[in-house]
Motif scaffolding. Sequence first.
Motif, mmCIF file in Angstrom:
data_model
loop_
_atom_site.group_PDB
_atom_site.id
_atom_site.type_symbol
_atom_site.label_atom_id
_atom_site.label_comp_id
_atom_site.label_asym_id
_atom_site.label_seq_id
_atom_site.Cartn_x
_atom_site.Cartn_y
_atom_site.Cartn_z
ATOM 1 N N ALA A 59 0.810 -1.221 0.000
ATOM 2 C CA ALA A 59 0.000 0.000 0.000
ATOM 3 C C ALA A 59 0.843 1.270 0.000
ATOM 4 C CB ALA A 59 -0.931 0.008 1.214
ATOM 5 N N GLU A 60 2.104 1.144 0.414
ATOM 6 C CA GLU A 60 2.966 2.321 0.520
ATOM 7 C C GLU A 60 4.028 2.384 -0.574
ATOM 8 O OE1 GLU A 60 2.745 2.096 5.387
ATOM 9 O OE2 GLU A 60 4.635 2.619 4.427
ATOM 10 N N GLN A 61 4.024 1.423 -1.487
ATOM 11 C CA GLN A 61 5.095 1.346 -2.475
ATOM 12 C C GLN A 61 5.132 2.557 -3.401
ATOM 13 O OE1 GLN A 61 4.738 -2.411 -4.491
ATOM 14 N NE2 GLN A 61 5.564 -3.583 -2.750
ATOM 15 N N LYS A 62 3.974 3.025 -3.837
ATOM 16 C CA LYS A 62 3.944 4.162 -4.766
ATOM 17 C C LYS A 62 4.501 5.412 -4.101
ATOM 18 C CE LYS A 62 0.950 6.836 -7.830
ATOM 19 N NZ LYS A 62 -0.431 7.028 -8.365
ATOM 20 N N ALA A 63 4.065 5.693 -2.881
ATOM 21 C CA ALA A 63 4.560 6.883 -2.175
ATOM 22 C C ALA A 63 6.050 6.760 -1.877
ATOM 23 C CB ALA A 63 3.772 7.083 -0.876
ATOM 24 N N ALA A 64 6.484 5.557 -1.515
ATOM 25 C CA ALA A 64 7.895 5.342 -1.216
ATOM 26 C C ALA A 64 8.747 5.559 -2.465
ATOM 27 C CB ALA A 64 8.110 3.933 -0.666
ATOM 28 N N TRP A 65 8.243 5.096 -3.613
ATOM 29 C CA TRP A 65 8.979 5.283 -4.864
ATOM 30 C C TRP A 65 9.106 6.758 -5.213
ATOM 31 C CZ3 TRP A 65 12.306 2.931 -7.762
ATOM 32 C CH2 TRP A 65 12.528 3.363 -9.072
ATOM 33 N N GLU A 66 8.026 7.521 -5.010
ATOM 34 C CA GLU A 66 8.065 8.957 -5.290
ATOM 35 C C GLU A 66 9.069 9.654 -4.375
ATOM 36 O OE1 GLU A 66 6.587 10.555 -7.798
ATOM 37 O OE2 GLU A 66 5.928 8.566 -8.445
ATOM 38 N N ASP A 67 9.096 9.272 -3.103
ATOM 39 C CA ASP A 67 10.066 9.854 -2.179
ATOM 40 C C ASP A 67 11.490 9.522 -2.607
ATOM 41 O OD1 ASP A 67 8.115 9.311 0.882
ATOM 42 O OD2 ASP A 67 8.059 10.900 -0.628
ATOM 43 N N PHE A 68 11.710 8.281 -3.019
ATOM 44 C CA PHE A 68 13.044 7.868 -3.461
ATOM 45 C C PHE A 68 13.468 8.659 -4.693
ATOM 46 C CE2 PHE A 68 16.624 5.112 -3.851
ATOM 47 C CZ PHE A 68 16.810 4.887 -5.200
ATOM 48 N N ALA A 69 12.540 8.812 -5.649
ATOM 49 C CA ALA A 69 12.855 9.557 -6.866
ATOM 50 C C ALA A 69 13.220 11.003 -6.553
ATOM 51 C CB ALA A 69 11.661 9.505 -7.823
ATOM 52 N N ALA A 70 12.456 11.645 -5.676
ATOM 53 C CA ALA A 70 12.732 13.039 -5.323
ATOM 54 C C ALA A 70 14.085 13.174 -4.631
ATOM 55 C CB ALA A 70 11.623 13.571 -4.411
ATOM 56 N N LEU A 71 14.399 12.233 -3.758
ATOM 57 C CA LEU A 71 15.685 12.280 -3.051
ATOM 58 C C LEU A 71 16.853 12.071 -4.010
ATOM 59 C CD1 LEU A 71 14.892 10.355 0.237
ATOM 60 C CD2 LEU A 71 15.620 12.726 0.044
ATOM 61 N N MET A 72 16.692 11.187 -4.986
ATOM 62 C CA MET A 72 17.772 10.938 -5.936
ATOM 63 C C MET A 72 18.014 12.151 -6.825
ATOM 64 S SD MET A 72 19.049 8.070 -5.153
ATOM 65 C CE MET A 72 18.674 8.709 -3.501
ATOM 66 N N LEU A 73 16.954 12.848 -7.205
ATOM 67 C CA LEU A 73 17.122 14.063 -7.997
ATOM 68 C C LEU A 73 17.854 15.137 -7.200
ATOM 69 C CD1 LEU A 73 13.619 14.282 -9.739
ATOM 70 C CD2 LEU A 73 15.817 13.827 -10.835
ATOM 71 N N ALA A 74 17.476 15.281 -5.930
ATOM 72 C CA ALA A 74 18.125 16.276 -5.071
ATOM 73 C C ALA A 74 19.594 15.922 -4.826
ATOM 74 C CB ALA A 74 17.374 16.395 -3.745
ATOM 75 N N GLU A 75 19.866 14.642 -4.607
ATOM 76 C CA GLU A 75 21.239 14.216 -4.345
ATOM 77 C C GLU A 75 22.107 14.360 -5.596
ATOM 78 O OE1 GLU A 75 22.706 13.810 -1.754
ATOM 79 O OE2 GLU A 75 24.511 12.633 -2.159
ATOM 80 N N ALA A 76 21.558 14.056 -6.759
ATOM 81 C CA ALA A 76 22.312 14.207 -7.999
ATOM 82 C C ALA A 76 22.689 15.674 -8.237
ATOM 83 C CB ALA A 76 21.509 13.663 -9.178
ATOM 84 N N LYS A 77 21.761 16.567 -7.940
ATOM 85 C CA LYS A 77 22.065 18.006 -8.072
ATOM 86 C C LYS A 77 23.161 18.411 -7.112
ATOM 87 C CE LYS A 77 17.486 19.433 -9.698
ATOM 88 N NZ LYS A 77 16.272 20.230 -9.388
ATOM 89 N N ARG A 78 23.127 17.869 -5.892
ATOM 90 C CA ARG A 78 24.140 18.221 -4.890
ATOM 91 C C ARG A 78 25.514 17.736 -5.319
ATOM 92 N NH1 ARG A 78 27.018 16.305 -0.798
ATOM 93 N NH2 ARG A 78 26.355 14.156 -1.187
ATOM 94 N N LEU A 79 25.567 16.549 -5.925
ATOM 95 C CA LEU A 79 26.836 16.000 -6.388
ATOM 96 C C LEU A 79 27.379 16.752 -7.603
ATOM 97 C CD1 LEU A 79 26.019 12.180 -6.063
ATOM 98 C CD2 LEU A 79 27.542 13.519 -4.602
#
Length: 279
Positions: free
Chosen positions: A259-279
């Motif tokens: 039930a939480e997989q979709k929200a978890a995936w969206e959170d992961f995607a947002a974090l990866m975009l933010a981390e890639a920008k930081r790097l």
Amino acid sequence: AAAEQRWGELEGRMHALAERGDFDGAARLRRELSHASLNDDATVLCAVSEFYDSFRHRDLARMQDVWLKAPYVKCIHPFEKWSVGFDQVAASWRKLFQDKEFRPSAIAVDSLSVHVRGITAVATCSERLMTQADRLAYAATNVFSKVRGRWLMTHRHVSESGAKMRKTEGRRAEPEEEESDYDLEEESEFDSEDDEDEVFEREGQDLAAGTWRALRQLSAQQRLSSVARIKLLQDMLRSPGESVPERAYEMLLKEVPVAEQKAAWEDFAALMLAEAKRL
């Protein structure tokens, strides 16, 4: 206090602009708040991961470094009296790590939720502690404060999760099997410290492979550029098992309820975009 006040001021200005109909101005402030929150989400996830890594390996020095050294920090272990102040908290972990009943042991975390506001972060999750004799299920709340740029734990409260329990001969009550992708019965027993090390080694390999597949999926969905993906993979190679992508994958995507997989995936995607920008 100043950071909390600044956060509150920005939120107040955003709502005021929206009420006046200045939606462009409100959107700009919302993006500013979201950007700050995403950056903090990533570092909070690192702090959460460091806490559970020190727990898994029963590393007292690392555990002490996770906590804020202050007289008001508090840790509430299940079936133990409250520990108040850094000295008592450190002593409680020393006692737990030296308890033969919990050696060797492994801990799994799922249903992780992180909420950050200003300099305070609250991480809630389900914990499953596995020892030679027991399978224990808990609900945990971990509170962190941002102090001089670091997220440090100030409060931890753990209680029985309320999962159904069943009796097994020669053991304490255990959680009944639930319909999920996490099956306690499939976990192997630890016969020695060497067995435990092998389990942790396999977990590390699976973590890197799972993170790599998740990053490839983000690229396939055209949500992560090839350049950004390479940056994140390079970070994984520089810090195997400790990189933000791996920690985010472990905290957000491993053993997450359906039930939480979709929200978890969206959170992961947002974090990866933010981390890639930081790097």
